[in-house]
Design an enzyme around this catalytic site. Structure first.
Site, mmCIF file in Angstrom:
data_model
loop_
_atom_site.group_PDB
_atom_site.id
_atom_site.type_symbol
_atom_site.label_atom_id
_atom_site.label_comp_id
_atom_site.label_asym_id
_atom_site.label_seq_id
_atom_site.Cartn_x
_atom_site.Cartn_y
_atom_site.Cartn_z
ATOM 1 C CG ASP A 217 17.382 -28.434 24.130
ATOM 2 O OD1 ASP A 217 17.584 -28.084 25.312
ATOM 3 O OD2 ASP A 217 17.453 -27.647 23.160
ATOM 4 C CD1 TRP B 78 14.881 -22.859 21.741
ATOM 5 C CD2 TRP B 78 16.926 -22.589 20.896
ATOM 6 N NE1 TRP B 78 15.324 -21.610 22.094
ATOM 7 C CE2 TRP B 78 16.558 -21.419 21.589
ATOM 8 C CE3 TRP B 78 18.186 -22.651 20.273
ATOM 9 C CZ2 TRP B 78 17.412 -20.310 21.687
ATOM 10 C CZ3 TRP B 78 19.028 -21.549 20.362
ATOM 11 C CH2 TRP B 78 18.646 -20.403 21.059
ATOM 12 C CE LYS C 155 17.534 -20.063 27.650
ATOM 13 N NZ LYS C 155 17.597 -21.155 26.697
HETATM 14 C C1 LIG Z 1 18.279 -21.228 25.215
HETATM 15 C C2 LIG Z 1 18.050 -22.543 24.558
HETATM 16 C C3 LIG Z 1 19.040 -23.166 23.756
HETATM 17 C C4 LIG Z 1 20.366 -22.491 23.433
HETATM 18 O O1 LIG Z 1 21.222 -22.579 24.474
HETATM 19 P P1 LIG Z 1 22.744 -22.023 24.360
HETATM 20 O O2 LIG Z 1 23.289 -22.437 25.680
HETATM 21 O O3 LIG Z 1 22.644 -20.555 24.163
HETATM 22 O O4 LIG Z 1 23.394 -22.700 23.220
HETATM 23 C C5 LIG Z 1 18.769 -24.411 23.240
HETATM 24 N N1 LIG Z 1 17.610 -25.025 23.474
HETATM 25 C C6 LIG Z 1 16.623 -24.466 24.219
HETATM 26 C C7 LIG Z 1 15.356 -25.213 24.449
HETATM 27 C C8 LIG Z 1 16.816 -23.207 24.776
HETATM 28 O O5 LIG Z 1 15.849 -22.655 25.517
#
Ligand SMILES: *Cc1c(COP(=O)(O)O)cnc(C)c1O
Length: 357
Positions: A166, A99, A190
């Site tokens: 993030d 990511w 998540k």
């Molecule tokens: C799942 C995830 C993403 C991607 O998220 P989307 O909403 O599918 O774009 C980005 N960063 C992390 C840390 C993730 O776990």
């Protein structure tokens, strides 16, 4: 059979949030209309959005000079929204996995990117620690929980430049000192809701400093001015976030969920460390409480498919590891009950009893 949902995302949600969402789909708060067929510009829906924002602020202790937004596009759109809004000359990124790499790729379209530290040398099995953050960066970007590799920052780091994080996969799972960050974002799917909505927590004074023109949909200030309703927001997803946060508040908020998450993680890591058949893949001091990654121990590698089949037969869902790490990943998000972790541990013990040499 009772199912145990270890899916990495979209993932388990509190049952009560799902039930309330199902009711609202049939009849939104006694209106005789479905939540799916009302305007986002009604008083009733604005109240839903406002409550979701208020709960996010209350539960995370968000200071007053920050705004909370609920947008579309996923965390992946934030990979470009962040540099679009904040990168004038140079940004720093800590590379802790897939990511982070995707975020770095987007940022390079907007200016210079310095990878300040990386754990790629050991397949991202740890969080880099010994590095100096240059003071000439527009911001430093980190990924607080690495969903694929099972590593997580255990503390909020100090940064001399605006810190952007993030937090897709560990938001609301532990206390966060929001004042240490300039911007926090993540996909809801998540830990706090279904797929389709992205949260952004942003300190307003960092905005409006880049010289490039910003398209309306990209400019955070535009979304702030319109209370996340510049365009049609993901109405249903925001409703489920509101219900999930209400559940979180009802059980005792972040202190209680952190206690539960620590307890669940300890139960599973203890078993991984004790069981002859399995080994953890992440450095112990950086182990994630959300995504617990492990593989077959040396000498037992061939048993991986058989263990997966066995776990499946016992109701375990989503424990296959990401292809980049292999083995197994048990995602233990907020809504996963302790009983599911105990069921997985029982499964590992039974498998050990019949297979240990
Ligand atoms: C799942 C995830 C993403 C991607 O998220 P989307 O909403 O599918 O774009 C980005 N960063 C992390 C840390 C993730 O776990």
């Amino acid at each position: 059979m009772k199912m145990h949902n270890f899916n990495a995302g979209p993932s388990i949600l509190p049952r009560v949030a799902i039930e309330n969402a199902a009711k609202a789909i049939l009849d939104f708060e006694g209106s005789g209309l479905s939540l799916l067929e009302i305007s986002h510009r009604t008083k009733d829906f604005e109240a839903v959005n406002d409550e979701a924002v208020a709960l996010m602020k209350e539960l995370l202790n968000v200071p007053d000079n920050y705004k909370v937004l609920f947008l579309g596009g996923g965390a992946s759109t934030q990979f470009l929204d962040v540099p679009y809004n904040l990168l004038e000359k140079k940004a720093g990124y800590i590379n802790t996995g897939v990511w982070a790499k995707k975020a770095i790729k987007e940022a390079k379209l907007f200016g210079e990117v310095e990878v300040v530290a990386s754990s790629e040398d050991k397949n991202f099995s740890y969080i880099p620690k010994d590095y100096t953050i240059p003071t000439d960066l527009d911001y430093l970007h980190i990924t607080t929980n690495n969903t694929i590799y099972g590593t997580e920052y255990q503390t909020d780091i100090d940064s001399p430049v605006p810190l952007v994080a993030d937090m897709s996969s560990d938001i609301m799972s532990r206390p966060v000192d929001v004042s240490k960050y300039a911007l926090i974002y993540g996909g809801a799917q998540k830990n706090i809701g279904p797929a389709g909505v992205t949260f952004v927590i942003v300190r307003e004074d960092i905005l409006g400093k880049v010289s490039r023109a910003l398209p309306s949909m990209i400019d955070y200030r535009n979304h702030i001015a319109n209370n996340s309703m510049f365009n049609t927001p993901p109405v249903f997803a925001i409703y489920v976030v509101k219900e999930t946060l209400k559940w979180l508040k009802s059980i005792g908020g972040i202190p209680e969920i952190e206690r539960r998450n620590k307890e669940k993680a300890a139960i599973l890591y203890n078993e991984i460390d004790r069981n002859k058949l399995f080994v953890g893949t992440a450095a112990k001091e950086d182990r994630s409480r959300m995504n617990i990654c492990f593989v077959m121990a040396p000498g037992y590698e061939d048993l991986a498919p058989e263990f997966l089949e066995f776990a499946k037969s016992k109701g375990m869902v989503g424990v296959k590891g990401h292809r980049l790490v292999g083995g197994f990943r048990a995602s233990c998000y907020n809504a996963l009950p302790k009983e599911s972790v105990e069921a997985l541990v029982a499964c590992m013990q039974e498998f050990e009893a019949s297979h240990a040499k």
